[in-house]
Design an enzyme around this catalytic site. Sequence first.
Site, mmCIF file in Angstrom:
data_model
loop_
_atom_site.group_PDB
_atom_site.id
_atom_site.type_symbol
_atom_site.label_atom_id
_atom_site.label_comp_id
_atom_site.label_asym_id
_atom_site.label_seq_id
_atom_site.Cartn_x
_atom_site.Cartn_y
_atom_site.Cartn_z
ATOM 1 N N THR A 212 0.850 -1.200 0.000
ATOM 2 C CA THR A 212 0.000 0.000 0.000
ATOM 3 C C THR A 212 0.878 1.239 0.000
ATOM 4 O OG1 THR A 212 -1.872 -1.043 1.065
ATOM 5 C CG2 THR A 212 -1.564 1.301 1.543
ATOM 6 N N ARG A 240 -14.502 -6.223 -0.602
ATOM 7 C CA ARG A 240 -13.847 -5.977 0.702
ATOM 8 C C ARG A 240 -13.215 -4.578 0.715
ATOM 9 N NH1 ARG A 240 -8.429 -4.464 2.371
ATOM 10 N NH2 ARG A 240 -8.166 -5.127 4.502
ATOM 11 N N VAL A 241 -13.473 -3.827 1.761
ATOM 12 C CA VAL A 241 -12.836 -2.524 1.933
ATOM 13 C C VAL A 241 -12.074 -2.549 3.249
ATOM 14 C CG1 VAL A 241 -13.245 -0.054 2.289
ATOM 15 C CG2 VAL A 241 -14.581 -1.306 0.586
ATOM 16 N N GLY A 242 -10.830 -2.098 3.221
ATOM 17 C CA GLY A 242 -10.024 -2.059 4.447
ATOM 18 C C GLY A 242 -10.007 -0.663 5.040
ATOM 19 N N ASP A 243 -8.867 -0.321 5.620
ATOM 20 C CA ASP A 243 -8.728 0.974 6.287
ATOM 21 C C ASP A 243 -8.350 2.113 5.354
ATOM 22 O OD1 ASP A 243 -6.228 -0.500 5.947
ATOM 23 O OD2 ASP A 243 -5.325 1.315 6.761
ATOM 24 N N THR A 262 -0.447 2.059 6.975
ATOM 25 C CA THR A 262 -0.419 0.820 6.199
ATOM 26 C C THR A 262 -0.312 -0.349 7.165
ATOM 27 O OG1 THR A 262 0.850 -0.473 4.567
ATOM 28 C CG2 THR A 262 2.086 1.127 5.864
ATOM 29 N N GLY A 263 -0.807 -1.509 6.746
ATOM 30 C CA GLY A 263 -0.773 -2.686 7.613
ATOM 31 C C GLY A 263 -2.089 -3.446 7.505
ATOM 32 N N TRP A 264 -2.341 -4.275 8.495
ATOM 33 C CA TRP A 264 -3.545 -5.102 8.489
ATOM 34 C C TRP A 264 -4.772 -4.177 8.648
ATOM 35 C CZ3 TRP A 264 -5.070 -8.662 13.148
ATOM 36 C CH2 TRP A 264 -6.258 -9.323 12.844
ATOM 37 N N GLY A 265 -5.500 -4.003 7.537
ATOM 38 C CA GLY A 265 -6.535 -2.976 7.471
ATOM 39 C C GLY A 265 -7.689 -3.166 8.435
HETATM 40 N N1 ASP Z 1 -4.064 -1.515 4.892
HETATM 41 C C1 ASP Z 1 -4.252 -2.111 3.597
HETATM 42 C C2 ASP Z 1 -5.572 -2.848 3.588
HETATM 43 O O1 ASP Z 1 -5.848 -3.553 4.536
HETATM 44 C C3 ASP Z 1 -3.159 -3.048 3.218
HETATM 45 C C4 ASP Z 1 -1.763 -2.491 3.374
HETATM 46 O O2 ASP Z 1 -1.553 -1.519 4.060
HETATM 47 O O3 ASP Z 1 -0.832 -3.035 2.766
HETATM 48 O O4 ASP Z 1 -6.279 -2.755 2.628
#
Ligand code: ASP
Length: 345
Positions: A212, A240-243, A262-265
């Site tokens: 990301t 699916r929508v993340g953060d 960035t990370g586990w959304g």
């Molecule tokens: N945060 C992003 C998501 O979960 C993924 C990422 O940061 O690499 O969509």
Amino acid sequence: MIARPRRGPISRTGSFSKLGARGMSLSLHSRQVETRGPLLLVHGGAWDIPDAALESHREGLQSVLEAGTAAVQEEAEALAGVTTATRALEAHGAFNAGYGAMLNQDGAAELDAGVMTGATLDYGAVMAAQRLEHPVGVARRLLETGEGRVRMLVGEGAERFADATGTELVPNETLVHPRERRRHERIRAQAEANHPSRSFRPGGADPQGRDTVGAVMRDATGTLAAATSTGGTPFKPPGRVGDSPLPGAGFYADAHVAVSTTGWGEAIAAVGLARSVRERVRAGDSAEAAARASLSRMHEQVRAPDGGGATGGCIVVTPEEAAVAFTTPRMARAWTDGTDARQRL
Ligand code: ASP
């Protein structure tokens, strides 16, 4: 004419620590720079970036530094600067955004992006878009034209808005990098073992991976802005929508702080990571301390099914500081003040 940015005293601190959290060890990396004047910071994702991918990431960061340095030298406004930088990252192909994004379960690139200006708290975001070459550009158009009536658009709605406001829609295939087609095939073969938290931890690199992208900027007037763009998690279900496109989670900017995460959304959204950094800065923390504390807390509070704490990273800029922090093994990041441009992996 090229304007030289004003330079103030610069001091650097770097730190690395292992924190115990419910018996789990957490590696927390961070750095802070005290600066005045225009500054652009970008990231290309926080995860266990494999050695084989380092070169393409360096090239990608270099290309955004060139675009970003020109923007800073031309005294671009913060909103324009973060959009330019994020577009360069979306175009490069090395990252999980725009061309090169990871594919969903159907094998399609499905993109999310958000952008916000601290000048007015206006923001725009698009989600689950399959025909936008530069989702951050459409998010910015929404910011500028939505007038507060609409700020976030999903899927076909985002694409119709883009079309109606002069953005050419592209076939999804043009966003698909051959590397991601191969990754999709590998993940499909072991879909059962796939959990979105995994690839932000050591050893989770293949066949997963994340890249990301995001940018934060302080311009010559002191205005702050933030942008984030992503293809989301590998092999995500369609829709699916993340953060990343959520203000307060994947990005945030006001008069005091601009943050891109960035990370586990799913975890980042649960704790409102960008907003958490903002609140800590407002309570008196330095940018670095705020980022470290927010990431540590997320790691403690949100657990994957296997018990591992949530990990990720963020970049932060305030009127006087800039910081990066991450709890993943690596994070791709770069910054420029118009004269000095650097990258780290
Ligand atoms: N945060 C992003 C998501 O979960 C993924 C990422 O940061 O690499 O969509």
